[in-house]
Design a protein around this motif. Structure first.
Motif, PDB file in Angstrom:
ATOM      1  N   SER A 140      -2.023  44.990  18.654  1.00  0.00           N
ATOM      2  CA  SER A 140      -1.478  44.407  17.922  1.00  0.00           C
ATOM      3  C   SER A 140      -2.040  42.803  17.764  1.00  0.00           C
ATOM      4  O   SER A 140      -1.843  41.864  16.957  1.00  0.00           O
ATOM      5  CB  SER A 140       0.095  44.059  17.766  1.00  0.00           C
ATOM      6  OG  SER A 140       0.532  43.059  18.602  1.00  0.00           O
ATOM      7  N   ASP A 153      -6.158  44.811  13.197  1.00  0.00           N
ATOM      8  CA  ASP A 153      -5.185  44.269  11.951  1.00  0.00           C
ATOM      9  C   ASP A 153      -4.376  45.213  11.894  1.00  0.00           C
ATOM     10  O   ASP A 153      -5.179  46.765  12.837  1.00  0.00           O
ATOM     11  CB  ASP A 153      -5.960  43.995  10.482  1.00  0.00           C
ATOM     12  CG  ASP A 153      -7.104  45.031  10.417  1.00  0.00           C
ATOM     13  OD1 ASP A 153      -6.729  46.288  11.049  1.00  0.00           O
ATOM     14  OD2 ASP A 153      -8.260  44.412   9.488  1.00  0.00           O
ATOM     15  N   LYS A 154      -3.946  45.963  10.978  1.00  0.00           N
ATOM     16  CA  LYS A 154      -2.691  47.203  11.619  1.00  0.00           C
ATOM     17  C   LYS A 154      -3.346  48.419  11.566  1.00  0.00           C
ATOM     18  O   LYS A 154      -2.956  49.390  11.598  1.00  0.00           O
ATOM     19  CB  LYS A 154      -1.630  47.176  10.098  1.00  0.00           C
ATOM     20  CG  LYS A 154      -0.371  48.341   9.950  1.00  0.00           C
ATOM     21  CD  LYS A 154      -0.221  48.174  12.252  1.00  0.00           C
ATOM     22  CE  LYS A 154       1.137  49.240  11.106  1.00  0.00           C
ATOM     23  NZ  LYS A 154       0.945  50.663  11.339  1.00  0.00           N
ATOM     24  N   LYS A 155      -4.434  48.464   9.725  1.00  0.00           N
ATOM     25  CA  LYS A 155      -5.437  49.785   9.423  1.00  0.00           C
ATOM     26  C   LYS A 155      -6.596  49.912  10.705  1.00  0.00           C
ATOM     27  O   LYS A 155      -6.231  50.893  11.184  1.00  0.00           O
ATOM     28  CB  LYS A 155      -6.192  49.463   8.732  1.00  0.00           C
ATOM     29  CG  LYS A 155      -6.939  50.158   7.845  1.00  0.00           C
ATOM     30  CD  LYS A 155      -8.292  50.096   7.076  1.00  0.00           C
ATOM     31  CE  LYS A 155      -9.001  51.043   6.759  1.00  0.00           C
ATOM     32  NZ  LYS A 155      -9.933  50.668   5.370  1.00  0.00           N
ATOM     33  N   THR A 156      -6.539  49.181  12.204  1.00  0.00           N
ATOM     34  CA  THR A 156      -7.221  49.714  12.927  1.00  0.00           C
ATOM     35  C   THR A 156      -6.649  49.830  14.026  1.00  0.00           C
ATOM     36  O   THR A 156      -6.925  51.047  14.750  1.00  0.00           O
ATOM     37  CB  THR A 156      -7.766  47.819  13.113  1.00  0.00           C
ATOM     38  OG1 THR A 156      -9.097  47.365  11.870  1.00  0.00           O
ATOM     39  CG2 THR A 156      -8.754  48.289  14.976  1.00  0.00           C
ATOM     40  N   GLN A 157      -5.614  49.147  14.282  1.00  0.00           N
ATOM     41  CA  GLN A 157      -4.216  50.134  14.797  1.00  0.00           C
ATOM     42  C   GLN A 157      -4.045  51.288  14.905  1.00  0.00           C
ATOM     43  O   GLN A 157      -4.208  52.233  15.692  1.00  0.00           O
ATOM     44  CB  GLN A 157      -2.913  48.796  15.255  1.00  0.00           C
ATOM     45  CG  GLN A 157      -3.145  47.509  15.318  1.00  0.00           C
ATOM     46  CD  GLN A 157      -1.871  46.953  15.012  1.00  0.00           C
ATOM     47  OE1 GLN A 157      -0.830  47.168  15.378  1.00  0.00           O
ATOM     48  NE2 GLN A 157      -2.094  45.699  14.417  1.00  0.00           N
ATOM     49  N   ASP A 158      -3.608  52.265  13.051  1.00  0.00           N
ATOM     50  CA  ASP A 158      -3.309  53.203  13.009  1.00  0.00           C
ATOM     51  C   ASP A 158      -4.643  54.348  13.379  1.00  0.00           C
ATOM     52  O   ASP A 158      -4.268  55.256  13.649  1.00  0.00           O
ATOM     53  CB  ASP A 158      -3.574  52.504  11.445  1.00  0.00           C
ATOM     54  CG  ASP A 158      -1.698  52.742  11.191  1.00  0.00           C
ATOM     55  OD1 ASP A 158      -1.023  52.430  11.955  1.00  0.00           O
ATOM     56  OD2 ASP A 158      -1.188  52.118  10.256  1.00  0.00           O
ATOM     57  N   GLN A 159      -5.539  53.750  13.119  1.00  0.00           N
ATOM     58  CA  GLN A 159      -7.229  54.061  13.643  1.00  0.00           C
ATOM     59  C   GLN A 159      -6.742  54.559  15.092  1.00  0.00           C
ATOM     60  O   GLN A 159      -7.131  55.431  15.675  1.00  0.00           O
ATOM     61  CB  GLN A 159      -8.370  53.665  13.571  1.00  0.00           C
ATOM     62  CG  GLN A 159      -8.626  53.598  11.699  1.00  0.00           C
ATOM     63  CD  GLN A 159      -9.707  52.616  10.653  1.00  0.00           C
ATOM     64  OE1 GLN A 159      -9.921  51.760  11.889  1.00  0.00           O
ATOM     65  NE2 GLN A 159      -9.841  52.865   9.806  1.00  0.00           N
ATOM     66  N   ASP A 200      -5.460  57.532  16.565  1.00  0.00           N
ATOM     67  CA  ASP A 200      -5.529  58.618  16.172  1.00  0.00           C
ATOM     68  C   ASP A 200      -6.731  58.395  16.380  1.00  0.00           C
ATOM     69  O   ASP A 200      -7.212  60.318  15.879  1.00  0.00           O
ATOM     70  CB  ASP A 200      -5.059  58.532  14.339  1.00  0.00           C
ATOM     71  CG  ASP A 200      -4.104  58.882  13.453  1.00  0.00           C
ATOM     72  OD1 ASP A 200      -3.405  59.497  14.309  1.00  0.00           O
ATOM     73  OD2 ASP A 200      -4.232  58.912  12.428  1.00  0.00           O
TER      74      ASP A 200
END
Length: 344
Positions: free
Chosen positions: A129, A133-139, A142
């Motif tokens: 964090s 960014d949030k998109k990269t964190q989610d990737q 996963d």
């Protein structure tokens, strides 16, 4: 032999346990009357290691992350993703193991261990964090689903735990500890080397500080499970078989090969400052050390010396004084023979 879960309270049992597993205990913990003399010193060391991610200022790392080259960024994110998955699994495993430790002091230690694993997992979220960014964190969270090499490594450990989770016997518990030591004492080490290499090049120092705290915790965790493994065998010597010893040696060999495969993929010849031949030797050195800690023969001939001695400077940090990585002054225990750093 099937393991019996510890009772919440046993009015007719003594406070001091009668066995590490399948024993009896009132479940009332009196640290001055425990079965294992090493439990209370281990408890104090684990408490002395307490830390939280909030204490580490990530401002410089946020700025520096964008300056890393593409290979460093990829390795940074994928290694964080790996660590997050394994420490999530480890939290659950520690709770399951605690259910069957009929010694209340060891049950307490396992609960502390699980809490520390939660902090480790939180630290990965905190790092991400701070730099992505949030998109990269989610990737990143996963990656364990989409990266084949990661899947193979992670399945190796999780499948090693499943037999104990589904059928808790003494044999399955002993074998699950082998995988625990692999997870905490071998599978993290190429990742740790990557972060320490960044630090020695004055990159992502706050993240490396966080990794240092995690590394120190994991050393204690490996030592705790080593003690539990040996005590279970001492109290149940019929399980101390040639078959178990061969199983342990072969499992560490396979684990090292998987860790080397991962190292070639994520570090290879792409990361300045880490030679792949040295990393492979380091992983085999660690596999030999961990196997012998549990009483098995070393899986690899030779590999008796640490070929990446520079790592020691980043692990043996005097945290009782000003932090090596220039964070705030702390009051943590100095790294020493007592808390595990003599192993390197």
């Amino acid at each position: 032999m099937k393991l019996e879960k510890r009772k919440l309270v046993d009015h007719t049992a003594p406070n001091r346990s009668t066995g590490i597993v399948n024993g009896r205990s009132s479940n009332i913990l009196n640290w001055d009357d425990v079965r294992f003399s090493w439990a209370y010193p281990k408890y104090k060391r684990m408490l002395a290691n307490f830390w939280t991610p909030f204490e580490i200022n990530m401002t410089k790392d946020r700025q520096q992350f964008q300056q890393l080259d593409e290979a460093e960024k990829e390795a940074f994110l994928k290694i964080i993703g790996l660590l997050a998955l394994l420490d999530s699994v480890q939290t659950d495993y520690a709770g399951r193991a605690a259910d069957y430790l009929t010694d209340s002091s060891l049950h307490a230690l396992m609960i502390i261990l699980a809490q520390q694993e939660v902090i480790h997992n939180h630290s990965y979220s905190y790092v991400l964090s701070s730099v992505a960014d949030k998109k990269t964190q989610d990737q990143v969270f996963d990656f364990w689903r989409s990266e084949p090499i990661l899947q193979k490594r992670n399945d190796f450990v999780t499948e090693g735990y499943i037999a104990f989770a589904e059928e808790p016997t003494i044999d399955h518990f002993l074998r699950s500890i082998v995988y625990d030591v692999i997870l905490e004492g071998l599978f993290f080490y190429s990742g740790f080397a990557f972060f320490y290499n960044l630090a020695r090049n004055q990159k992502m120092i706050a993240t490396s500080t966080m990794i240092n705290y995690i590394n120190r915790d994991e050393q204690l965790h490996v030592g705790l499970f080593e003690k539990i493994f040996k005590e279970v065998l001492r109290e149940n010597p019929e399980y101390d078989t040639a078959e178990l010893k061969e199983y342990g040696r072969e499992t560490f060999r396979k684990a090292a090969e998987l860790e080397i495969e991962w190292g070639r993929y994520i570090i290879g010849h792409k990361i300045e400052g880490i030679q792949m031949n040295e990393l492979e030797s380091y992983i085999k050195f660690m596999a030999n050390k961990r196997a012998e800690q549990l009483g098995f023969e070393a899986p690899f001939d030779g590999y008796r010396k640490n070929p990446m001695r520079w790592i020691i400077a980043y692990q043996e940090v005097d945290l009782g004084k000003t932090d090596f990585f220039e964070q705030k002054s702390r009051a943590y225990t100095k790294a020493s023979e007592i808390n595990g750093f003599d192993e390197l």
